[in-house]
Each structure stands twice: as structure tokens, then as C-alpha cells.
Design an enzyme around this catalytic site. Sequence first.
Site, PDB file in Angstrom:
ATOM      1  N   GLY A 162      22.437  -2.014  10.845  1.00 34.01           N
ATOM      2  CA  GLY A 162      21.635  -0.808  10.710  1.00 34.01           C
ATOM      3  C   GLY A 162      20.563  -0.737  11.778  1.00 34.01           C
ATOM      4  N   LYS A 195      23.055   5.329  19.519  1.00 34.11           N
ATOM      5  CA  LYS A 195      21.714   4.953  19.028  1.00 34.11           C
ATOM      6  C   LYS A 195      21.482   3.457  19.189  1.00 34.11           C
ATOM      7  CE  LYS A 195      18.000   5.601  16.156  1.00 34.11           C
ATOM      8  NZ  LYS A 195      17.380   4.297  15.996  1.00 34.11           N
ATOM      9  N   ARG A 250      17.176   9.668  -7.760  1.00 33.11           N
ATOM     10  CA  ARG A 250      17.235   8.256  -7.383  1.00 33.11           C
ATOM     11  C   ARG A 250      18.640   7.702  -7.599  1.00 33.11           C
ATOM     12  NH1 ARG A 250      15.167   3.222  -9.868  1.00 33.11           N
ATOM     13  NH2 ARG A 250      14.574   1.859  -8.166  1.00 33.11           N
ATOM     14  N   SER A 285      31.236  -0.580   1.888  1.00 35.82           N
ATOM     15  CA  SER A 285      32.071  -0.492   3.092  1.00 35.82           C
ATOM     16  C   SER A 285      31.714  -1.572   4.115  1.00 35.82           C
ATOM     17  CB  SER A 285      31.947   0.896   3.722  1.00 35.82           C
ATOM     18  OG  SER A 285      30.650   1.089   4.255  1.00 35.82           O
ATOM     19  N   ASP A 327      16.572  -3.985  -5.031  1.00 38.14           N
ATOM     20  CA  ASP A 327      16.992  -4.860  -6.128  1.00 38.14           C
ATOM     21  C   ASP A 327      18.434  -4.557  -6.552  1.00 38.14           C
ATOM     22  OD1 ASP A 327      14.336  -6.232  -6.705  1.00 38.14           O
ATOM     23  OD2 ASP A 327      13.788  -4.124  -6.866  1.00 38.14           O
ATOM     24  N   SER A 336      14.595  -8.469   0.081  1.00 30.49           N
ATOM     25  CA  SER A 336      13.188  -8.531   0.512  1.00 30.49           C
ATOM     26  C   SER A 336      12.237  -8.300  -0.659  1.00 30.49           C
ATOM     27  CB  SER A 336      12.921  -7.521   1.631  1.00 30.49           C
ATOM     28  OG  SER A 336      13.334  -6.219   1.248  1.00 30.49           O
ATOM     29  N   ASP A 364       5.164  -5.543  -1.263  1.00 32.79           N
ATOM     30  CA  ASP A 364       4.234  -5.146  -2.313  1.00 32.79           C
ATOM     31  C   ASP A 364       3.128  -6.199  -2.472  1.00 32.79           C
ATOM     32  OD1 ASP A 364       6.232  -3.057  -4.143  1.00 32.79           O
ATOM     33  OD2 ASP A 364       7.169  -4.582  -2.895  1.00 32.79           O
ATOM     34  N   ALA A 375       2.146  -8.270  -0.193  1.00 29.57           N
ATOM     35  CA  ALA A 375       1.298  -8.199   1.009  1.00 29.57           C
ATOM     36  C   ALA A 375       0.289  -7.062   0.882  1.00 29.57           C
ATOM     37  CB  ALA A 375       2.165  -8.005   2.255  1.00 29.57           C
ATOM     38  N   HIS A 389      -4.135 -15.796  -3.404  1.00 29.42           N
ATOM     39  CA  HIS A 389      -2.789 -16.013  -3.935  1.00 29.42           C
ATOM     40  C   HIS A 389      -2.611 -15.089  -5.129  1.00 29.42           C
ATOM     41  CE1 HIS A 389      -1.662 -19.467  -1.429  1.00 29.42           C
ATOM     42  NE2 HIS A 389      -2.959 -19.725  -1.450  1.00 29.42           N
TER      43      HIS A 389
END
Length: 315
Positions: free
Chosen positions: A9, A39, A87, A100, A122, A142, A147, A149, A167
Site C-alpha cells: 500500500g 503512484k 463502518r 485478495s 483490530d 498497530s 492512541d 502515544a 507510563h
Amino acid sequence: MSSKITIIGAGSVGSTIAYTLSNEDIASEIVLIDINKKKVEGEVMDIAQGTCFRDPVSIIAGEYEDAKDSDIVIITSGIARKPGQTRIELTQTNVNILKSITPEIVKAAPNAIYIIVSNPVDIMTYVFTKISGLPENQILGSGTMLDSARLRCGLSEHLNIAQKNIHAYVFGEHGDTSFIPWSGAYVSGVSLDEYYETVEKMGRNVTKIDKDAMLEYVRTSGGQVIANKGATFYAVSVAVCKLVATILSSSDSVATVSSMMHGEYGIEDVCLSTLTLVGPKGVQGKIPMRMTKEEVEKLKASADALKAVIAQIEH
């Protein structure tokens, strides 16, 4: 470091990941693959012409077979949600794209560790885990790395302390049902409440965090960036490159990545983000964090929301 990384991608996220990797001494080979050949060739030419300022790196516009012997494959393919599109409709479209891609790339790079970045991340991670035939340790999404961060960025600005001293994490879906387990939020080894008391004794006046407002900031940051500039790609690309460095390092690290749940917190057969040990062998397992009963229920609610979407798509 000698490593080969393939990115599927060449949209805003995929090409920014390739560009970010090209500026760091993480990869010695980068393969960028996209259905839009012009591209991807343009992106590669643009990126490659700037690589004379770093140690030599090979970057090519490739086909699936060029991914052979990749250490890591990053999947960013998919489309952004269009106005009026639900969605579920977006999910089905991107799942079909993933279906694919999967047999082609897995055939070329069966031993790679796969990082799924495509949204909804997810569900895409779940589908890839189910259809790829690869061992689960080789697959992660990922998840809520970005989120988390964003949360640390917000806390850092509010508390006026370096992000590296904070943390705190975002758990669950990378989306509307994500939540912050505040019972596991620490500043340099002390809980948030203890930190307030400590700095007050030093004569500093720190306003307590509005927890609902902070969660809202985390959840809506992506949408705000999209509203302002059309897409998000810088921060997520840095997060993914950090994950790549973690996988290629000599030891494991803890990250909030999305991977299959097997009974942790009473949740099974869904991918979402909790504390996960990640390293050179991929996903090593979950780190159980003490959470309140209410926080565990929020995680289960997030899992149920994802399962409801999975039940409505063909995979």
C-alpha cells in the site's frame, strides 16, 4: 542493521512509513507494493533521491514476489471511509482487499512478521490471523500504540513533564470503545494521585486530570486531524516504525498492539490491544495488568463491539 521490510500500500500511510524508514538506520532494503503502479513508482523515486544523505539503502517499487525473505511485512492497504458510508460497509470493502492480498504476500514471505495497519485495524488483524495460515506470533496490528502515544502527549502537556516519564496506556479497540485503565497510569513509578501530592509538596500547583476529557481527546484526535488536513499519517507512521525497530532489536519490549485474545481477562477469539510482549520473535504473549472490575468490563465491552462487527462481515 541488515533487514528487509516490505510495505503493501503506497497511500499516505504506506508511503510515509517508507519515507520514515528511509531516514533511519532500520532497513537496508525497502520494497513498496501497490496496485497503482505509477503512484508507487513516483513515491519510490521521490524517496530514493533523498537517500544519498544516509547509509546506503535499497528501495524499490516491487511485486509480491519481491517480498521474498522479508523480515517484516507492513500492510496498509485499504480505503478511507466515504461520506455516508457505514463502518460495516467500509470494513467489508477493506476485508475484501485484505483477502485478495493475503495469499499472494504470505506465499512470498511466509517467515516474515506481519504488522497490520489498515483500518479498522483490530478486525483486519483478526481476519488476517484467520485466513493467512501463519503462526499467531507472526501477526500483530498497530492497535492502540498511536492512541497510547496521544494519551502520553496529552498527559505530558497537562503535567508539564517529559513523555518518557509517563507510563499510561489505551486498551481495547482502536476506535470508539477504547478506554484508559487509569489504575495502571504512572508517572516515574508513582500513581497519578501520588504524583499530584508529591509535586504539591514541592510547591507546584498541578490541576487534576479531567479523565473523561482526556479520553475524549485521545478518541477524537484522529478525527480532528482528518477534519483539518484530510488524513492522518505522520504520527501513525512513527508509531509503526518504532514497532519495526522493536521487532528488529535484540530484546523484547512491551507495547499496546492488537493480537488474538485467548482467555486473558475472560476474552477470547477477537483481536484488541492490551499490554503485549513484542520482540524479534514477534508476539510473545500478554502482560496481565491489574485492573479494576470496572476497567475489565470496559475491555469486555470493547471486545463485544468488535465481535458484533465481525459477525456482520464475510471473512
